[in-house]
Design an enzyme around this catalytic site. Structure first.
Site, PDB file in Angstrom:
ATOM      1  N   LYS A 177      48.358 -65.464 -64.384  1.00 50.39           N
ATOM      2  CA  LYS A 177      48.604 -65.213 -65.818  1.00 50.39           C
ATOM      3  C   LYS A 177      48.557 -63.713 -66.115  1.00 50.39           C
ATOM      4  O   LYS A 177      49.366 -63.198 -66.885  1.00 50.39           O
ATOM      5  CB  LYS A 177      47.531 -65.907 -66.665  1.00 50.39           C
ATOM      6  N   THR A 178      47.579 -63.031 -65.532  1.00 48.50           N
ATOM      7  CA  THR A 178      47.450 -61.592 -65.806  1.00 48.50           C
ATOM      8  C   THR A 178      48.698 -60.847 -65.355  1.00 48.50           C
ATOM      9  O   THR A 178      49.217 -59.992 -66.076  1.00 48.50           O
ATOM     10  CB  THR A 178      46.189 -61.020 -65.126  1.00 48.50           C
TER      11      THR A 178
ATOM     12  N   GLN B 232      68.217 -55.847 -68.886  1.00 45.04           N
ATOM     13  CA  GLN B 232      68.603 -56.560 -70.115  1.00 45.04           C
ATOM     14  C   GLN B 232      68.334 -55.737 -71.372  1.00 45.04           C
ATOM     15  O   GLN B 232      69.117 -55.760 -72.309  1.00 45.04           O
ATOM     16  CB  GLN B 232      67.807 -57.870 -70.173  1.00 45.04           C
TER      17      GLN B 232
ATOM     18  N   TYR C 112      48.146 -63.758 -56.237  1.00 48.83           N
ATOM     19  CA  TYR C 112      48.259 -62.296 -56.360  1.00 48.83           C
ATOM     20  C   TYR C 112      49.651 -61.828 -55.926  1.00 48.83           C
ATOM     21  O   TYR C 112      50.350 -61.151 -56.677  1.00 48.83           O
ATOM     22  CB  TYR C 112      47.176 -61.654 -55.497  1.00 48.83           C
TER      23      TYR C 112
ATOM     24  N   ASN D 190      53.662 -59.382 -71.959  1.00 47.39           N
ATOM     25  CA  ASN D 190      53.107 -58.777 -73.185  1.00 47.39           C
ATOM     26  C   ASN D 190      53.280 -57.256 -73.194  1.00 47.39           C
ATOM     27  O   ASN D 190      53.630 -56.670 -74.218  1.00 47.39           O
ATOM     28  CB  ASN D 190      51.629 -59.143 -73.325  1.00 47.39           C
TER      29      ASN D 190
ATOM     30  N   ASN E  45      39.503 -56.083 -69.890  1.00 53.43           N
ATOM     31  CA  ASN E  45      38.656 -57.229 -70.253  1.00 53.43           C
ATOM     32  C   ASN E  45      37.352 -57.233 -69.445  1.00 53.43           C
ATOM     33  O   ASN E  45      36.584 -58.176 -69.527  1.00 53.43           O
ATOM     34  CB  ASN E  45      39.403 -58.562 -70.074  1.00 53.43           C
TER      35      ASN E  45
END
Ligand SMILES: NC(=O)c1ccc[n+]([C@@H]2O[C@H](COP(=O)([O-])OP(=O)(O)OC[C@H]3O[C@@H](n4cnc5c(N)ncnc54)[C@H](O)[C@@H]3O)[C@@H](O)[C@H]2O)c1
Length: 329
Positions: free
Chosen positions: A94-95, A165, A148, A102, A37
């Protein structure tokens, strides 16, 4: 596509480490997709790769899902220096957390092998030296570095839960201080700070008394460690320390850089920032045994190459006179 040629996704591929990784993977003949990004990464870092038909760059924030077909994923996206990761701490967490979810989801869907660039910061301000992978750390969960440190710890948890899992093939590397060409000039990290100050002839700022130690790994050595870990058998999940166990005090580093640059800079001390670890050094026995890996590039050699990079960059930007640093032979 040949059996050995893989489609490889590198998140954070336009950053310092990511750009070197993309370069090495392309040199091995792989098809490389760089996703970034550009928060701290720069298009300049990958400009020389854009002409390669096997290279593709895509602007994307990994906090959002990504749908691509790949065989391997190196998940490097995350600002790495305190001034960058503290700029927007919520986005940093979040990252690490959403970004990892994701990328792990993608790996699960396409059955890709996935690598996490974790960090020695998961050990926090360690109470044991050197740090082995079974040391659980001493992290302040509510301090300014927590976005962090705890973000990476949560990312490690996610990797191991997806492994247990969903039987995902994972690799977790805990990276210690790394330096080399394409580091950010203004990221406040000790090597880049000192080199830029020495090249400009400004005073070199040492936080604390300079007796705190750091162990610095040259980027080429680190990337070799990444490649060996990814290529290792699937039971080698990590976490595995990748870094240089040779300790140097911050003061010694400053003096070496002044000497290599031939600079007139003086040393200036400032108070130590909050939660700054006093000593950190990897125990790399696991990497030695499992990957037959250890750093090869001596500090002087790596520093000369890094100084040459910054000398060129600052000259191009008109921040120094254009007189090349007189590197001692
Ligand atoms: N350099 C080191 O000494 C060191 C030490 C420990 C761990 N690491 C880890 O290695 C990785 C790479 O570090 P680096 O030194 O190359 O830092 P860097 O800041 O140069 O690279 C990080 C890259 O990630 C990109 N990025 C950030 N957030 C993103 C997002 N949400 N989506 C997509 N891209 C995003 C940035 O634009 C940048 O290109 C990081 O995960 C870092 O935590 C580095």
């Amino acid at each position: 596509m040949s059996a050995t040629r893989k489609r490889i996704l590198v998140t954070g591929g336009a950053g310092f480490l990511g750009s070197h990784l993309c370069e090495r993977l392309l040199a091995q003949g792989h098809d490389v997709l760089c996703v970034d990004n550009y928060f701290t990464g720069r298009k300049d870092n990958i400009a020389h790769l854009l002409g390669d038909a096997n290279f593709e760059a895509h602007r994307h924030d990994i906090c959002f899902p990504l749908y691509v077909e790949v065989d391997e994923i190196y998940n490097l996206a995350c600002p790495a220096s305190p001034i960058h990761y503290q700029f927007d701490p919520v986005q940093t967490t979040k990252t690490s957390v959403l970004g990892s979810i994701n990328m792990l989801g993608l790996a699960k869907r396409v059955k890709a092998k996935i690598f996490l660039s974790s960090t020695s910061e998961v050990y926090g301000d360690p109470t044991v030296h050197p740090q082995r992978e079974d040391y659980r750390g001493n992290v302040n969960p509510i301090g300014p570095r927590a976005c962090y440190d705890e973000g990476k710890r949560a990312a490690e948890t996610l990797f191991f839960d997806y492994h247990r899992q969903h039987k995902l093939r994972i690799r977790v590397a805990r990276i210690f201080n790394t330096y080399g060409p394409r580091m950010h000039p203004n990221d406040g990290r000790v090597v880049s700070n000192f080199i830029v100050q020495a090249l400009k002839g400004e005073p070199i700022t040492i936080y604390g008394n300079g007796e705190q130690t750091r162990a610095f790994c040259f980027v080429d050595d680190l990337i070799e460690g990444f490649l060996r870990l990814m290529a290792a058998s699937d039971d080698v999940t990590g976490p595995i320390n990748i870094g240089n166990p040779v300790e140097t005090t911050v003061r010694e580093l400053a003096e070496t850089i002044i000497d290599l640059v031939g600079s007139r800079s003086t040393l200036e001390t400032r108070p130590l920032p909050i939660d700054d670890p006093v000593q950190r050094c990897p125990d790399i026995s696991r990497a030695r045994n499992l990957l037959d890996w250890e750093p090869r590039v001596p500090l002087d050699t790596g520093l000369k190459r890094t100084i040459a990079y910054f000398d060129k960059l600052l000259t191009e930007r008109g921040e120094i006179s254009g007189k090349r640093a007189k590197l001692k032979a």
